[in-house]
Design a protein around this motif. Sequence first.
Motif, PDB file in Angstrom:
ATOM      1  N   ASP A 143       0.825  -1.210   0.000  1.00 11.19           N
ATOM      2  CA  ASP A 143       0.000   0.000   0.000  1.00 11.19           C
ATOM      3  C   ASP A 143       0.855   1.255   0.000  1.00 11.19           C
ATOM      4  O   ASP A 143       0.648   2.162  -0.819  1.00 11.19           O
ATOM      5  CB  ASP A 143      -0.936   0.001   1.216  1.00 11.19           C
ATOM      6  N   VAL A 144       1.802   1.330   0.918  1.00 14.36           N
ATOM      7  CA  VAL A 144       2.693   2.489   0.996  1.00 14.36           C
ATOM      8  C   VAL A 144       4.087   2.006   1.381  1.00 14.36           C
ATOM      9  O   VAL A 144       4.239   1.217   2.316  1.00 14.36           O
ATOM     10  CB  VAL A 144       2.202   3.528   2.036  1.00 14.36           C
ATOM     11  N   LEU A 145       5.084   2.495   0.666  1.00 12.00           N
ATOM     12  CA  LEU A 145       6.487   2.224   0.978  1.00 12.00           C
ATOM     13  C   LEU A 145       7.167   3.568   1.208  1.00 12.00           C
ATOM     14  O   LEU A 145       7.081   4.471   0.366  1.00 12.00           O
ATOM     15  CB  LEU A 145       7.158   1.479  -0.177  1.00 12.00           C
ATOM     16  N   ALA A 146       7.814   3.728   2.356  1.00 14.33           N
ATOM     17  CA  ALA A 146       8.412   5.011   2.718  1.00 14.33           C
ATOM     18  C   ALA A 146       9.895   4.847   2.992  1.00 14.33           C
ATOM     19  O   ALA A 146      10.316   3.878   3.627  1.00 14.33           O
ATOM     20  CB  ALA A 146       7.708   5.575   3.946  1.00 14.33           C
ATOM     21  N   PHE A 147      10.682   5.824   2.536  1.00 11.91           N
ATOM     22  CA  PHE A 147      12.137   5.792   2.691  1.00 11.91           C
ATOM     23  C   PHE A 147      12.608   7.142   3.201  1.00 11.91           C
ATOM     24  O   PHE A 147      12.250   8.192   2.664  1.00 11.91           O
ATOM     25  CB  PHE A 147      12.797   5.481   1.346  1.00 11.91           C
ATOM     26  N   ASN A 148      13.410   7.126   4.254  1.00  6.59           N
ATOM     27  CA  ASN A 148      13.974   8.351   4.807  1.00  6.59           C
ATOM     28  C   ASN A 148      15.483   8.190   4.901  1.00  6.59           C
ATOM     29  O   ASN A 148      15.979   7.459   5.763  1.00  6.59           O
ATOM     30  CB  ASN A 148      13.388   8.656   6.189  1.00  6.59           C
ATOM     31  N   PRO A 149      16.247   8.858   4.031  1.00  2.17           N
ATOM     32  CA  PRO A 149      17.701   8.687   4.023  1.00  2.17           C
ATOM     33  C   PRO A 149      18.385   9.193   5.293  1.00  2.17           C
ATOM     34  O   PRO A 149      19.548   8.860   5.540  1.00  2.17           O
ATOM     35  CB  PRO A 149      18.141   9.507   2.798  1.00  2.17           C
ATOM     36  N   CYS A 150      17.669   9.996   6.095  1.00  2.00           N
ATOM     37  CA  CYS A 150      18.241  10.524   7.338  1.00  2.00           C
ATOM     38  C   CYS A 150      18.075   9.553   8.508  1.00  2.00           C
ATOM     39  O   CYS A 150      18.678   9.756   9.570  1.00  2.00           O
ATOM     40  CB  CYS A 150      17.604  11.868   7.690  1.00  2.00           C
ATOM     41  N   GLU A 151      17.254   8.528   8.318  1.00  2.00           N
ATOM     42  CA  GLU A 151      17.051   7.528   9.361  1.00  2.00           C
ATOM     43  C   GLU A 151      18.047   6.387   9.186  1.00  2.00           C
ATOM     44  O   GLU A 151      18.662   6.225   8.128  1.00  2.00           O
ATOM     45  CB  GLU A 151      15.627   6.988   9.305  1.00  2.00           C
ATOM     46  N   ARG A 152      18.163   5.578  10.231  1.00  9.07           N
ATOM     47  CA  ARG A 152      19.050   4.421  10.186  1.00  9.07           C
ATOM     48  C   ARG A 152      18.304   3.194  10.691  1.00  9.07           C
ATOM     49  O   ARG A 152      17.275   3.303  11.361  1.00  9.07           O
ATOM     50  CB  ARG A 152      20.300   4.662  11.051  1.00  9.07           C
ATOM     51  N   GLY A 153      18.837   2.023  10.380  1.00 10.90           N
ATOM     52  CA  GLY A 153      18.272   0.782  10.884  1.00 10.90           C
ATOM     53  C   GLY A 153      16.855   0.534  10.385  1.00 10.90           C
ATOM     54  O   GLY A 153      16.524   0.815   9.232  1.00 10.90           O
ATOM     55  N   TYR A 154      16.026   0.024  11.279  1.00 13.70           N
ATOM     56  CA  TYR A 154      14.685  -0.413  10.899  1.00 13.70           C
ATOM     57  C   TYR A 154      13.742   0.738  10.576  1.00 13.70           C
ATOM     58  O   TYR A 154      12.677   0.519   9.992  1.00 13.70           O
ATOM     59  CB  TYR A 154      14.076  -1.262  12.020  1.00 13.70           C
ATOM     60  N   ARG A 155      14.092   1.974  10.945  1.00  6.29           N
ATOM     61  CA  ARG A 155      13.223   3.122  10.681  1.00  6.29           C
ATOM     62  C   ARG A 155      13.519   3.780   9.341  1.00  6.29           C
ATOM     63  O   ARG A 155      12.793   4.658   8.906  1.00  6.29           O
ATOM     64  CB  ARG A 155      13.380   4.164  11.798  1.00  6.29           C
ATOM     65  N   ARG A 156      14.579   3.360   8.695  1.00  6.98           N
ATOM     66  CA  ARG A 156      14.937   3.950   7.401  1.00  6.98           C
ATOM     67  C   ARG A 156      13.865   3.651   6.350  1.00  6.98           C
ATOM     68  O   ARG A 156      13.524   4.500   5.508  1.00  6.98           O
ATOM     69  CB  ARG A 156      16.300   3.409   6.949  1.00  6.98           C
ATOM     70  N   VAL A 157      13.342   2.438   6.396  1.00  4.42           N
ATOM     71  CA  VAL A 157      12.289   2.013   5.467  1.00  4.42           C
ATOM     72  C   VAL A 157      11.077   1.556   6.270  1.00  4.42           C
ATOM     73  O   VAL A 157      11.206   0.737   7.187  1.00  4.42           O
ATOM     74  CB  VAL A 157      12.774   0.859   4.558  1.00  4.42           C
ATOM     75  N   LEU A 158       9.905   2.091   5.930  1.00  2.00           N
ATOM     76  CA  LEU A 158       8.646   1.677   6.541  1.00  2.00           C
ATOM     77  C   LEU A 158       7.748   1.120   5.440  1.00  2.00           C
ATOM     78  O   LEU A 158       7.589   1.756   4.389  1.00  2.00           O
ATOM     79  CB  LEU A 158       7.950   2.861   7.224  1.00  2.00           C
ATOM     80  N   VAL A 159       7.187  -0.054   5.687  1.00  5.33           N
ATOM     81  CA  VAL A 159       6.340  -0.717   4.694  1.00  5.33           C
ATOM     82  C   VAL A 159       4.944  -0.863   5.295  1.00  5.33           C
ATOM     83  O   VAL A 159       4.774  -1.511   6.330  1.00  5.33           O
ATOM     84  CB  VAL A 159       6.914  -2.098   4.307  1.00  5.33           C
ATOM     85  N   PHE A 160       3.958  -0.278   4.637  1.00  9.28           N
ATOM     86  CA  PHE A 160       2.618  -0.199   5.206  1.00  9.28           C
ATOM     87  C   PHE A 160       1.614  -1.125   4.532  1.00  9.28           C
ATOM     88  O   PHE A 160       1.508  -1.163   3.310  1.00  9.28           O
ATOM     89  CB  PHE A 160       2.067   1.228   5.086  1.00  9.28           C
ATOM     90  N   THR A 161       0.869  -1.832   5.379  1.00 14.08           N
ATOM     91  CA  THR A 161      -0.384  -2.462   4.979  1.00 14.08           C
ATOM     92  C   THR A 161      -1.490  -1.663   5.652  1.00 14.08           C
ATOM     93  O   THR A 161      -1.432  -1.418   6.859  1.00 14.08           O
ATOM     94  CB  THR A 161      -0.434  -3.932   5.415  1.00 14.08           C
ATOM     95  N   ILE A 162      -2.488  -1.247   4.880  1.00 21.30           N
ATOM     96  CA  ILE A 162      -3.514  -0.337   5.381  1.00 21.30           C
ATOM     97  C   ILE A 162      -4.876  -1.017   5.340  1.00 21.30           C
ATOM     98  O   ILE A 162      -5.291  -1.532   4.294  1.00 21.30           O
ATOM     99  CB  ILE A 162      -3.527   0.957   4.552  1.00 21.30           C
ATOM    100  N   LYS A 163      -5.551  -1.023   6.499  1.00 19.23           N
ATOM    101  CA  LYS A 163      -6.882  -1.622   6.608  1.00 19.23           C
ATOM    102  C   LYS A 163      -7.854  -0.580   7.171  1.00 19.23           C
ATOM    103  O   LYS A 163      -7.745  -0.190   8.332  1.00 19.23           O
ATOM    104  CB  LYS A 163      -6.841  -2.863   7.518  1.00 19.23           C
TER     105      LYS A 163
END
Length: 205
Positions: A50-70
């Motif tokens: 549904d949504v894929l988010a990338f933040n180059p300023c973050e590190r580790g598991y928070r750098r990429v967030l993968v969303f399933t939306i219900k």
Amino acid sequence: MSQKEDILEQIVEEYLIHRGYFVQRNIKYRPDKGDPGYVAQNDSVHSDIDVLAFNPCERGYRRVLVFTIKSYQDGFNFKTVVDKINSDGKINGRLAALSYRELCIPKWTEAFLKAVRSRTNETKFTYVLAVTWAKGDKERWTGNPRFRQAMKGNPLEVLTLKTMVDEIEPSLTKTPAATDIGRTLQLFRAAGLRPVSGAPQVSEL
């Protein structure tokens, strides 16, 4: 994005923009035809992130967030959904596991992980379930051994509509927001319609 699209998905996008993420929506994926378990009748139609988010300023598991939306209006009941998945039960006439294929069906899991990796060049991420509101103990979801194994040990989180709006609304200025939802919230504020603090819901990300 037109507001005829999923409203909760738009709110997720606005929330992520405020946190400095670059956002992609509706990323299609499906099992590789070379997978030994591939069955054309079942696997030829794409699923999507549904949504894929990338933040180059973050590190580790928070750098990429993968969303399933219900966007269930009556909320997301962790016990009910997990029990349906475990018992091969149905939700709205469909096998529950098919709504969460990336967590439940290995060939779809591999396709999901491949899609995340190909878009971000990352194997670490946080899998986020975004819901209108949460019912029950979120640990049934976030701590589920089957789901955690499918996600290769990457963490699972739950995020509610209330948490997102509570964070977005105070940070809005009079400068037109980046999304239709942001602008809608700006109009609500201008009209004196603002979120009211209440009992916290299961949600922290």
